[in-house]
Motif scaffolding. Structure first.
Motif, short mmCIF file in Angstrom:
data_model
loop_
_atom_site.label_atom_id
_atom_site.label_comp_id
_atom_site.label_asym_id
_atom_site.label_seq_id
_atom_site.Cartn_x
_atom_site.Cartn_y
_atom_site.Cartn_z
N LYS A 78 1.45 -1.31 0.30
CA LYS A 78 0.39 -0.08 -0.10
C LYS A 78 0.82 1.31 0.00
N HIS A 79 2.34 0.99 0.96
CA HIS A 79 3.01 2.42 0.85
C HIS A 79 4.07 2.27 -0.12
N LYS A 80 4.39 1.56 -0.61
CA LYS A 80 5.18 1.23 -1.60
C LYS A 80 6.79 1.41 -0.68
N ILE A 81 6.67 0.07 0.09
CA ILE A 81 7.07 -0.21 0.69
C ILE A 81 8.43 -1.38 0.46
N PHE A 82 9.84 -1.06 -0.11
CA PHE A 82 10.35 -2.81 -0.55
C PHE A 82 10.10 -3.53 -0.02
N ILE A 83 9.79 -5.01 0.59
CA ILE A 83 10.04 -5.79 1.79
C ILE A 83 10.03 -7.26 0.91
N ARG A 84 10.37 -8.14 1.23
CA ARG A 84 11.64 -9.64 1.05
C ARG A 84 11.07 -10.17 2.37
N GLY A 144 1.92 -2.81 15.95
CA GLY A 144 3.29 -3.06 15.70
C GLY A 144 3.98 -3.18 14.45
N VAL A 145 2.70 -3.88 13.84
CA VAL A 145 3.45 -2.90 11.99
C VAL A 145 3.02 -1.49 11.70
N ASP A 146 2.63 -1.64 11.72
CA ASP A 146 1.66 0.36 11.53
C ASP A 146 2.71 1.34 12.04
N ASP A 147 3.03 0.80 13.26
CA ASP A 147 4.29 1.44 14.38
C ASP A 147 5.65 1.91 12.67
N VAL A 148 5.58 0.58 13.19
CA VAL A 148 7.50 0.16 11.76
C VAL A 148 7.45 0.79 9.96
N VAL A 149 5.44 1.28 9.86
CA VAL A 149 5.61 1.63 8.44
C VAL A 149 5.25 3.31 8.57
N GLU A 150 4.85 3.25 9.84
CA GLU A 150 4.59 4.71 10.03
C GLU A 150 5.70 5.50 10.48
N SER A 151 6.84 5.04 11.23
CA SER A 151 8.38 5.52 10.85
C SER A 151 8.90 5.28 9.89
N LEU A 152 8.86 4.58 8.90
CA LEU A 152 9.17 4.57 7.50
C LEU A 152 8.97 6.35 6.32
N LEU A 153 7.46 6.50 7.00
CA LEU A 153 6.90 6.83 6.27
C LEU A 153 7.81 8.53 6.66
N ILE A 186 12.92 -1.46 3.25
CA ILE A 186 13.92 -1.03 2.19
C ILE A 186 12.59 -0.10 1.73
N TYR A 187 13.14 1.79 2.27
CA TYR A 187 12.31 1.80 2.07
C TYR A 187 13.01 3.38 1.76
N LYS A 188 13.52 5.01 0.68
CA LYS A 188 14.55 5.83 0.73
C LYS A 188 15.41 5.50 1.26
N GLY A 189 16.12 4.58 0.73
CA GLY A 189 17.37 4.33 1.03
C GLY A 189 17.42 3.63 2.68
#
Length: 88
Positions: free
Chosen positions: A9-15, A76-85, A31-34
């Motif tokens: 949804k947020h275009k964060i690279f995940i593997r 926890g997932v929401d926290d890590v996504v928000e932190s990256l964004l 990985i998101y914006k380096g």
């Protein structure tokens, strides 16, 4: 599945990850914006705990200044996504 859906949804690279010969290595790479994060996923039931080998690997990664998160639930997932964004 929620982590993968949020990353898409947020275009964060995940593997999903496996480290040959290294038991206890984190489950996923984001990985998101380096920015690079290692993610260890645990059961939201409360029964999921880090094994001794997982804690050793996390400690080693953190000593190398890697960003490592242990996630137990959707919050926890929401926290890590928000932190990256919010970075950069």
């Amino acid at each position: 599945n929620y982590l993968f859906a949020q990353c898409k949804k947020h275009k964060i690279f995940i593997r999903k990850m496996e480290a040959t010969g290294r038991r206890g290595f984190p489950d996923c790479l984001l990985i998101y914006k380096g920015d690079v994060l290692f993610i260890e996923l645990k059961s939201p039931t409360g029964r999921g705990r880090l094994s001794r080998l997982q804690q050793i690997e996390i400690d080693r990664l953190q000593e190398a200044r890697a960003d490592v998160w242990v996630l137990y639930n959707k919050e926890g997932v929401d926290d890590v996504v928000e932190s990256l964004l919010q970075r950069k």
